[in-house]
Write a protein that holds these residues in place. Structure first.
Motif, PDB file in Angstrom:
ATOM      1  N   PHE A  24      34.763  15.205  81.832  1.00 11.32           N
ATOM      2  CA  PHE A  24      36.043  14.549  81.585  1.00 11.32           C
ATOM      3  C   PHE A  24      35.904  13.056  81.311  1.00 11.32           C
ATOM      4  O   PHE A  24      36.907  12.367  81.138  1.00 11.32           O
ATOM      5  CB  PHE A  24      36.984  14.771  82.775  1.00 11.32           C
ATOM      6  N   ALA A  25      34.691  12.549  81.240  1.00  7.97           N
ATOM      7  CA  ALA A  25      34.462  11.110  81.039  1.00  7.97           C
ATOM      8  C   ALA A  25      35.032  10.611  79.721  1.00  7.97           C
ATOM      9  O   ALA A  25      35.473   9.464  79.622  1.00  7.97           O
ATOM     10  CB  ALA A  25      32.972  10.800  81.122  1.00  7.97           C
ATOM     11  N   PHE A  26      35.055  11.466  78.696  1.00  5.60           N
ATOM     12  CA  PHE A  26      35.566  11.040  77.393  1.00  5.60           C
ATOM     13  C   PHE A  26      37.033  10.633  77.443  1.00  5.60           C
ATOM     14  O   PHE A  26      37.500   9.869  76.602  1.00  5.60           O
ATOM     15  CB  PHE A  26      35.379  12.150  76.350  1.00  5.60           C
ATOM     16  N   LEU A  27      37.765  11.091  78.444  1.00  3.74           N
ATOM     17  CA  LEU A  27      39.187  10.768  78.533  1.00  3.74           C
ATOM     18  C   LEU A  27      39.437   9.281  78.747  1.00  3.74           C
ATOM     19  O   LEU A  27      40.531   8.798  78.477  1.00  3.74           O
ATOM     20  CB  LEU A  27      39.838  11.579  79.658  1.00  3.74           C
ATOM     21  N   ASP A  28      38.436   8.566  79.224  1.00  2.64           N
ATOM     22  CA  ASP A  28      38.566   7.129  79.461  1.00  2.64           C
ATOM     23  C   ASP A  28      38.155   6.287  78.265  1.00  2.64           C
ATOM     24  O   ASP A  28      38.257   5.065  78.316  1.00  2.64           O
ATOM     25  CB  ASP A  28      37.726   6.701  80.667  1.00  2.64           C
ATOM     26  N   SER A  29      37.693   6.919  77.178  1.00  7.37           N
ATOM     27  CA  SER A  29      37.199   6.137  76.045  1.00  7.37           C
ATOM     28  C   SER A  29      38.347   5.609  75.184  1.00  7.37           C
ATOM     29  O   SER A  29      39.403   6.237  75.051  1.00  7.37           O
ATOM     30  CB  SER A  29      36.251   6.968  75.172  1.00  7.37           C
ATOM     31  N   ALA A  30      38.137   4.449  74.604  1.00  5.22           N
ATOM     32  CA  ALA A  30      39.138   3.847  73.720  1.00  5.22           C
ATOM     33  C   ALA A  30      39.396   4.738  72.510  1.00  5.22           C
ATOM     34  O   ALA A  30      40.540   4.848  72.047  1.00  5.22           O
ATOM     35  CB  ALA A  30      38.678   2.461  73.278  1.00  5.22           C
ATOM     36  N   ASP A  31      38.363   5.380  71.992  1.00  2.00           N
ATOM     37  CA  ASP A  31      38.541   6.254  70.830  1.00  2.00           C
ATOM     38  C   ASP A  31      39.385   7.480  71.167  1.00  2.00           C
ATOM     39  O   ASP A  31      40.181   7.937  70.347  1.00  2.00           O
ATOM     40  CB  ASP A  31      37.199   6.682  70.242  1.00  2.00           C
ATOM     41  N   TYR A  32      39.228   8.034  72.349  1.00  2.18           N
ATOM     42  CA  TYR A  32      40.056   9.176  72.738  1.00  2.18           C
ATOM     43  C   TYR A  32      41.520   8.754  72.819  1.00  2.18           C
ATOM     44  O   TYR A  32      42.411   9.437  72.298  1.00  2.18           O
ATOM     45  CB  TYR A  32      39.616   9.762  74.078  1.00  2.18           C
ATOM     46  N   ILE A  33      41.769   7.622  73.453  1.00  3.19           N
ATOM     47  CA  ILE A  33      43.140   7.121  73.590  1.00  3.19           C
ATOM     48  C   ILE A  33      43.742   6.859  72.217  1.00  3.19           C
ATOM     49  O   ILE A  33      44.887   7.231  71.951  1.00  3.19           O
ATOM     50  CB  ILE A  33      43.155   5.866  74.486  1.00  3.19           C
ATOM     51  N   GLU A  34      42.971   6.249  71.320  1.00  4.89           N
ATOM     52  CA  GLU A  34      43.448   5.980  69.959  1.00  4.89           C
ATOM     53  C   GLU A  34      43.685   7.282  69.205  1.00  4.89           C
ATOM     54  O   GLU A  34      44.698   7.430  68.503  1.00  4.89           O
ATOM     55  CB  GLU A  34      42.450   5.104  69.201  1.00  4.89           C
ATOM     56  N   PHE A  39      47.486  10.958  66.757  1.00  5.22           N
ATOM     57  CA  PHE A  39      47.982  12.322  66.586  1.00  5.22           C
ATOM     58  C   PHE A  39      49.468  12.403  66.922  1.00  5.22           C
ATOM     59  O   PHE A  39      50.260  12.954  66.160  1.00  5.22           O
ATOM     60  CB  PHE A  39      47.182  13.280  67.476  1.00  5.22           C
ATOM     61  N   LEU A  40      49.841  11.840  68.058  1.00  2.20           N
ATOM     62  CA  LEU A  40      51.240  11.897  68.482  1.00  2.20           C
ATOM     63  C   LEU A  40      52.156  11.109  67.550  1.00  2.20           C
ATOM     64  O   LEU A  40      53.322  11.478  67.366  1.00  2.20           O
ATOM     65  CB  LEU A  40      51.373  11.390  69.920  1.00  2.20           C
ATOM     66  N   GLU A  41      51.630  10.025  66.960  1.00  6.31           N
ATOM     67  CA  GLU A  41      52.417   9.199  66.042  1.00  6.31           C
ATOM     68  C   GLU A  41      52.293   9.664  64.595  1.00  6.31           C
ATOM     69  O   GLU A  41      52.858   9.052  63.694  1.00  6.31           O
ATOM     70  CB  GLU A  41      51.973   7.737  66.169  1.00  6.31           C
ATOM     71  N   LYS A  42      51.520  10.736  64.378  1.00  2.00           N
ATOM     72  CA  LYS A  42      51.322  11.316  63.047  1.00  2.00           C
ATOM     73  C   LYS A  42      50.823  10.261  62.043  1.00  2.00           C
ATOM     74  O   LYS A  42      51.368  10.082  60.968  1.00  2.00           O
ATOM     75  CB  LYS A  42      52.592  11.972  62.545  1.00  2.00           C
ATOM     76  N   ARG A  43      49.742   9.568  62.464  1.00  3.06           N
ATOM     77  CA  ARG A  43      49.126   8.566  61.601  1.00  3.06           C
ATOM     78  C   ARG A  43      47.622   8.728  61.672  1.00  3.06           C
ATOM     79  O   ARG A  43      47.096   9.335  62.609  1.00  3.06           O
ATOM     80  CB  ARG A  43      49.535   7.156  62.037  1.00  3.06           C
ATOM     81  N   PRO A  44      46.899   8.183  60.690  1.00  2.11           N
ATOM     82  CA  PRO A  44      45.436   8.257  60.770  1.00  2.11           C
ATOM     83  C   PRO A  44      44.907   7.394  61.933  1.00  2.11           C
ATOM     84  O   PRO A  44      45.447   6.318  62.183  1.00  2.11           O
ATOM     85  CB  PRO A  44      44.952   7.679  59.430  1.00  2.11           C
ATOM     86  N   PRO A  45      43.880   7.850  62.628  1.00  2.00           N
ATOM     87  CA  PRO A  45      43.326   7.064  63.726  1.00  2.00           C
ATOM     88  C   PRO A  45      42.488   5.903  63.206  1.00  2.00           C
ATOM     89  O   PRO A  45      41.943   5.948  62.111  1.00  2.00           O
ATOM     90  CB  PRO A  45      42.455   8.057  64.477  1.00  2.00           C
ATOM     91  N   ASP A  46      42.400   4.867  64.007  1.00  3.25           N
ATOM     92  CA  ASP A  46      41.563   3.706  63.708  1.00  3.25           C
ATOM     93  C   ASP A  46      40.511   3.626  64.812  1.00  3.25           C
ATOM     94  O   ASP A  46      40.657   2.871  65.773  1.00  3.25           O
ATOM     95  CB  ASP A  46      42.404   2.435  63.654  1.00  3.25           C
ATOM     96  N   PHE A  47      39.449   4.430  64.684  1.00  2.00           N
ATOM     97  CA  PHE A  47      38.422   4.507  65.711  1.00  2.00           C
ATOM     98  C   PHE A  47      37.536   3.260  65.715  1.00  2.00           C
ATOM     99  O   PHE A  47      37.241   2.700  64.670  1.00  2.00           O
ATOM    100  CB  PHE A  47      37.560   5.750  65.532  1.00  2.00           C
TER     101      PHE A  47
END
Length: 50
Positions: A24-34, A39-47
């Motif tokens: 579950f460590a990936f849940l704390d990453s900035a890229d996961y949050i982004e 996804f929720l905002e229906k926009r492309p991610p900026d990783f």
């Protein structure tokens, strides 16, 4: 990392506490949050790679 995790799950031995925490460590990453926000905002991610 995902392929490593899949390979580990193919082993029938029970997961250690460290393996459970690491899964579950990936849940704390900035890229996961982004990614989730994008996804929720229906926009492309900026990783950022973090």
């Amino acid at each position: 990392m995902a392929l490593k995790w899949i390979a580990r799950l193919m082993n029938p031995a029970p997961l250690s506490e460290d393996e459970k925490r690491a899964s579950f460590a990936f849940l704390d990453s900035a890229d996961y949050i982004e990614g989730l926000a994008a996804f929720l905002e229906k926009r492309p991610p900026d990783f950022s790679g973090r």
